[in-house]
Design an enzyme around this catalytic site. Sequence first.
Site, mmCIF file in Angstrom:
data_model
loop_
_atom_site.group_PDB
_atom_site.id
_atom_site.type_symbol
_atom_site.label_atom_id
_atom_site.label_comp_id
_atom_site.label_asym_id
_atom_site.label_seq_id
_atom_site.Cartn_x
_atom_site.Cartn_y
_atom_site.Cartn_z
ATOM 1 N N LEU A 44 0.814 -1.215 0.000
ATOM 2 C CA LEU A 44 0.000 0.000 0.000
ATOM 3 C C LEU A 44 0.846 1.262 0.000
ATOM 4 O O LEU A 44 1.782 1.390 0.772
ATOM 5 C CB LEU A 44 -0.922 -0.011 1.230
ATOM 6 C CG LEU A 44 -1.830 1.191 1.442
ATOM 7 C CD1 LEU A 44 -3.191 0.743 1.990
ATOM 8 C CD2 LEU A 44 -1.199 2.209 2.388
ATOM 9 N N ASN A 46 0.565 5.406 0.553
ATOM 10 C CA ASN A 46 -0.311 6.542 0.888
ATOM 11 C C ASN A 46 0.420 7.859 0.686
ATOM 12 O O ASN A 46 0.926 8.062 -0.437
ATOM 13 C CB ASN A 46 -1.081 6.367 2.197
ATOM 14 C CG ASN A 46 -0.305 6.124 3.457
ATOM 15 O OD1 ASN A 46 0.438 5.169 3.569
ATOM 16 N ND2 ASN A 46 -0.486 6.962 4.444
ATOM 17 N N ASP A 47 0.508 8.721 1.669
ATOM 18 C CA ASP A 47 0.933 10.109 1.428
ATOM 19 C C ASP A 47 2.251 10.264 0.659
ATOM 20 O O ASP A 47 3.222 9.568 0.958
ATOM 21 C CB ASP A 47 1.171 10.834 2.767
ATOM 22 C CG ASP A 47 0.093 10.583 3.777
ATOM 23 O OD1 ASP A 47 -0.913 9.946 3.459
ATOM 24 O OD2 ASP A 47 0.281 11.031 4.925
ATOM 25 N N GLN A 63 4.614 7.135 1.705
ATOM 26 C CA GLN A 63 4.299 6.203 2.783
ATOM 27 C C GLN A 63 4.046 4.834 2.169
ATOM 28 O O GLN A 63 3.270 4.702 1.215
ATOM 29 C CB GLN A 63 3.032 6.672 3.515
ATOM 30 C CG GLN A 63 3.240 7.886 4.387
ATOM 31 C CD GLN A 63 3.985 7.518 5.653
ATOM 32 O OE1 GLN A 63 3.433 6.928 6.567
ATOM 33 N NE2 GLN A 63 5.259 7.868 5.712
ATOM 34 N N TYR A 106 6.391 7.896 9.758
ATOM 35 C CA TYR A 106 5.209 8.586 9.242
ATOM 36 C C TYR A 106 5.590 9.800 8.392
ATOM 37 O O TYR A 106 6.763 10.109 8.227
ATOM 38 C CB TYR A 106 4.305 8.983 10.416
ATOM 39 C CG TYR A 106 3.328 7.877 10.813
ATOM 40 C CD1 TYR A 106 3.474 6.579 10.337
ATOM 41 C CD2 TYR A 106 2.254 8.142 11.654
ATOM 42 C CE1 TYR A 106 2.568 5.577 10.693
ATOM 43 C CE2 TYR A 106 1.350 7.155 12.010
ATOM 44 C CZ TYR A 106 1.513 5.870 11.520
ATOM 45 O OH TYR A 106 0.611 4.897 11.869
ATOM 46 N N SER A 107 4.569 10.504 7.930
ATOM 47 C CA SER A 107 4.773 11.519 6.891
ATOM 48 C C SER A 107 5.651 12.689 7.304
ATOM 49 O O SER A 107 5.749 13.035 8.482
ATOM 50 C CB SER A 107 3.416 12.052 6.429
ATOM 51 O OG SER A 107 2.820 11.085 5.612
ATOM 52 N N ARG A 167 1.676 15.263 14.180
ATOM 53 C CA ARG A 167 2.531 14.639 13.165
ATOM 54 C C ARG A 167 2.605 15.434 11.866
ATOM 55 O O ARG A 167 1.924 16.413 11.683
ATOM 56 C CB ARG A 167 2.018 13.223 12.865
ATOM 57 C CG ARG A 167 0.560 13.137 12.478
ATOM 58 C CD ARG A 167 0.152 11.676 12.192
ATOM 59 N NE ARG A 167 -1.272 11.564 11.947
ATOM 60 C CZ ARG A 167 -2.182 11.307 12.875
ATOM 61 N NH1 ARG A 167 -1.833 11.114 14.130
ATOM 62 N NH2 ARG A 167 -3.464 11.239 12.552
ATOM 63 N N ASP A 168 3.433 14.921 10.966
ATOM 64 C CA ASP A 168 3.571 15.376 9.572
ATOM 65 C C ASP A 168 4.231 16.751 9.435
ATOM 66 O O ASP A 168 3.654 17.698 8.871
ATOM 67 C CB ASP A 168 2.192 15.391 8.862
ATOM 68 C CG ASP A 168 1.398 14.104 9.068
ATOM 69 O OD1 ASP A 168 2.032 13.066 9.324
ATOM 70 O OD2 ASP A 168 0.150 14.140 8.971
ATOM 71 N N GLU A 222 -4.329 16.704 9.299
ATOM 72 C CA GLU A 222 -3.138 15.958 8.894
ATOM 73 C C GLU A 222 -2.415 16.712 7.781
ATOM 74 O O GLU A 222 -3.014 17.518 7.064
ATOM 75 C CB GLU A 222 -3.532 14.554 8.413
ATOM 76 C CG GLU A 222 -4.185 13.719 9.510
ATOM 77 C CD GLU A 222 -4.353 12.247 9.134
ATOM 78 O OE1 GLU A 222 -3.851 11.387 9.877
ATOM 79 O OE2 GLU A 222 -4.985 11.954 8.122
HETATM 80 C C1 FRU Z 1 -2.294 10.755 6.402
HETATM 81 C C2 FRU Z 1 -1.549 10.046 7.501
HETATM 82 C C3 FRU Z 1 -0.568 10.960 8.191
HETATM 83 C C4 FRU Z 1 0.430 9.981 8.762
HETATM 84 C C5 FRU Z 1 0.493 8.929 7.686
HETATM 85 C C6 FRU Z 1 0.718 7.537 8.183
HETATM 86 O O1 FRU Z 1 -2.801 9.868 5.464
HETATM 87 O O2 FRU Z 1 -2.454 9.484 8.436
HETATM 88 O O3 FRU Z 1 -1.136 11.819 9.150
HETATM 89 O O4 FRU Z 1 1.676 10.572 8.997
HETATM 90 O O5 FRU Z 1 -0.737 8.990 7.001
HETATM 91 O O6 FRU Z 1 0.849 6.649 7.121
#
Ligand code: FRU
Length: 429
Positions: A44, A46-47, A63, A106-107, A167-168, A222
Amino acid sequence: MEWLREQKYRRIEDASEDEMNLLLSKVNRCPWRQTFHVQPVMGLLNDPNGFSFFNGEYHLFYQWHPLGPVHGLKYWYHTKSKDLVHWENAGIGLKPDAVFDRHGVYSGSANENDGKLHLFYTGNTRDENSVRHPYQCIAVMDSFGNISKLDKPVIDHAPSRYTEHFRDPKVWKDGNKFYAVIGAQRTDETGCAVLYSSLDLLEWTFEGEIGTELGRFGYMWECPDYFELQNHGVFIFSPQGLEPAGERYRNIYQAGYVLGGTLDLREKTLRHGPFAELDRGFDFYAPQTMVDPAGRRILIGWMGLPEIDYPTDPSGWAHCLTLPRELTVHGGKLIQQPVRELQTLRKKEARAADTIFNDAKRYEGFTGAAYELICEFATGDAAEFGIEFRAGDKNKTVVKYDAVQKKVILDRTLSGEPTGVEYGTVRAC
Ligand code: FRU
């Protein structure tokens, strides 16, 4: 299929070669592999993270949960490109292998300093009661592409008014100072973003919360991103917990922006217009921007959303990134256009012109899984007009303009495999 916690937190290093090959061949048999969007080799995506230009190349991390299409243990996967069109897989960028990021890298974002690319990210950890303890961390990439983490986080706890949803980090430089916005949740469970500053990237000072005119606006923000464009301040973030309002906020979570004056770094306040979604379609979240050497502000988002099953899941992978979009400000709005480099993908051209009344016409010669379509309509007094894609006996995807309601409508009710139907199959704006 539900994944158990132990399965989600398995490390790629613990998977056997046979297991990996099996997964890979399942992924490669999937009929929905992409042809020009950045997609994961398996598992998978993601970000988008650490989107930057460094040492003559664009760098784009994302991610990644390698072992299947679930939100398990997250890595940063590294891709790079010379032209924003052709991306090369460069392997794992960051692994969750330190005490302060053991439950997920994480991001975060990237910023060049002293000839090195600094990667800022959130180290996700959970204690024995599964309570999160996030850390804001740095890793440094040299010009050979070697990445090493600092041995301890640069921010090791959230200030007391905020929860563990912290986060992020998105970092930028202003004058001789670095600033970071971080997505946060107040202890009253409302979302916000906070600002930190640093002179050397190592010592960070909490400057305070970014004051907006949004009030209570969702329970968590986020992936915040602040930048200035054509003398405007633009603040992008992905709020969770907004209720649908008419045609707006139809997705499970939103990603949007406010536009206004530039951020007053001393007062930490933004004067801005209304929140606007960046994409009124179905699958878009957690975008990130960068400035390229030509000064363009470019955005890439995650083409997907959390907590939704996707048709590719049974094939062992999920999601891709959007095409890079160049941002400009026009008429008080952010305008997004695919970067012009994508035109180099154009090959054969086919043209057709027609006059159609109260009817539909099928065009031959426009077949294929990947193409660019440019349509011009001279609409006269038509009540609606549009295009049906992949139109067959049972399936079609419709993009049309309803001239009576003055709405652009995207309808995927009959697009094929149902996706996220609980959030509706039509979007309009
Ligand atoms: C957004 C999020 C971020 C986090 C990351 C984890 O999609 O939830 O806030 O850092 O994905 O994969």
